[in-house]
Design an enzyme around this catalytic site. Structure first.
Site, PDB file in Angstrom:
ATOM      1  CD  GLU A  16     -13.403 -27.546  96.910  1.00  0.00           C
ATOM      2  OE1 GLU A  16     -13.180 -27.789  95.625  1.00  0.00           O
ATOM      3  OE2 GLU A  16     -14.221 -26.975  97.278  1.00  0.00           O
ATOM      4  NE  ARG A  98      -9.568 -22.639 103.578  1.00  0.00           N
ATOM      5  CZ  ARG A  98     -10.424 -22.877 102.606  1.00  0.00           C
ATOM      6  NH1 ARG A  98      -9.957 -22.913 101.287  1.00  0.00           N
ATOM      7  NH2 ARG A  98     -11.641 -23.234 102.915  1.00  0.00           N
ATOM      8  CG  ASN A 146     -15.689 -22.373  95.094  1.00  0.00           C
ATOM      9  OD1 ASN A 146     -14.858 -23.288  94.858  1.00  0.00           O
ATOM     10  ND2 ASN A 146     -16.360 -22.276  96.186  1.00  0.00           N
ATOM     11  CG  ASP A 196     -17.650 -25.592  95.939  1.00  0.00           C
ATOM     12  OD1 ASP A 196     -16.568 -25.489  95.527  1.00  0.00           O
ATOM     13  OD2 ASP A 196     -17.959 -25.949  97.017  1.00  0.00           O
TER      14      ASP A 196
END
Length: 285
Positions: A16, A98, A146, A196
């Site tokens: 990521e 998280r 995101n 995303d």
């Protein structure tokens, strides 16, 4: 269509947050749930891995030296060698949330959002870390916070809360750090994947990774789909521009939760889309 080339082996479980660091001429990204930051200098086959915490959600350069990393419950600073040197106070105490993804606005403020491990609706938020090192919640009732990125002029902010199946756009005041006028920019069919991570190019085009869709798409400033890039890994997570002239598009992928992962899942890819990106703004502290 734009073609992508695989540039690493499947070195991550859940890659990521890629970012180009012009100071060092290298790309950084994270293997999120391993708590690692990875680095690569283009033209070499070497990938270096630096463990920073239990979770490394996203990494960004600091204006002075070193890096800012979003970790499970907040933020930490590293030195130039990605060794942790200071941890900021946790933003929550529970173990059910998280940090997930973020970006730096044109004035150097760091926006980063969270998600629940069980992805329950509305449990997360979007935070802004200012130069005084205080994190302020700026959006509530978020599910999977995101990608976030700004237009070339800094007056628009594009944002993804993945389960909405949208890229939303805000009006943005860089002086006051105000997100206002939220509205849909693009809606994505669930059959095409889920939005995303994203980035914005120098022409104002919005590039978004489609989780489960095996694609990166570019949407023109008017919301029109005009570029599709297919990858041999369906869980595409994020993208960023890099290279000396910011004309390479780097794309991260994931093998998280796949019982039978594709051979390339978890690898890093690169493409030459014919447009340059915007320079990353370092965090100003």
């Amino acid at each position: 269509m734009v073609d992508a080339t695989q540039v690493t082996d499947p070195c991550c479980q859940h890659a990521e947050g890629p970012v180009w660091d012009p100071r060092t001429g290298r790309l950084l990204w994270v293997d999120m749930l391993a708590g690692d930051v990875l680095t690569m200098t283009p033209g070499t086959a070497r990938v270096d891995r630096h463990h920073v915490d239990t979770v490394a959600a996203v990494v960004r350069p600091r204006a002075g030296d070193g890096y800012l990393v979003a970790v499970e419950r907040g933020f930490l600073f590293t030195d130039a060698q990605l060794r942790p040197v200071r941890r900021l106070p946790d933003l929550w105490t529970g173990s059910d949330l998280r940090m997930n993804e973020g970006g730096v606005d044109p004035a150097g403020r760091f926006y980063c959002g969270s998600m629940a491990y069980d992805t329950r609706p509305g449990a997360a938020a979007l935070y802004r870390l200012d130069a005084d090192l205080v994190a302020r919640r700026v959006l509530a009732d978020v599910t999977i916070s995101n990608g976030i990125a700004w237009s070339p002029g800094g007056t628009l902010a594009y944002y993804v809360d993945t389960p909405t199946q949208r890229i939303d756009v805000f009006d943005y005041d860089p002086d006051e750090a105000m997100l206002t006028g939220r509205r849909p920019f693009v809606r994505i069919e669930p059959s095409d994947g889920a939005p995303d991570g994203l980035t914005v190019d120098a022409e104002g085009g919005v590039w978004v990774a489609l989780w489960g869709g095996g694609e990166v798409r570019r949407y023109a400033p008017d919301g029109r789909l005009d570029v599709r890039m297919t990858l041999p890994a369906r869980q595409v997570t994020a993208c960023t521009f890099g290279g000396p002239e910011l004309r390479d598009l780097y794309v991260t992928t994931s093998r998280l939760g796949l019982a039978d992962p594709e051979p390339a899942a978890g690898a890093l890819f690169r493409a030459s889309p014919g447009v340059a990106g915007l320079p990353v703004t370092p965090f100003q502290d």
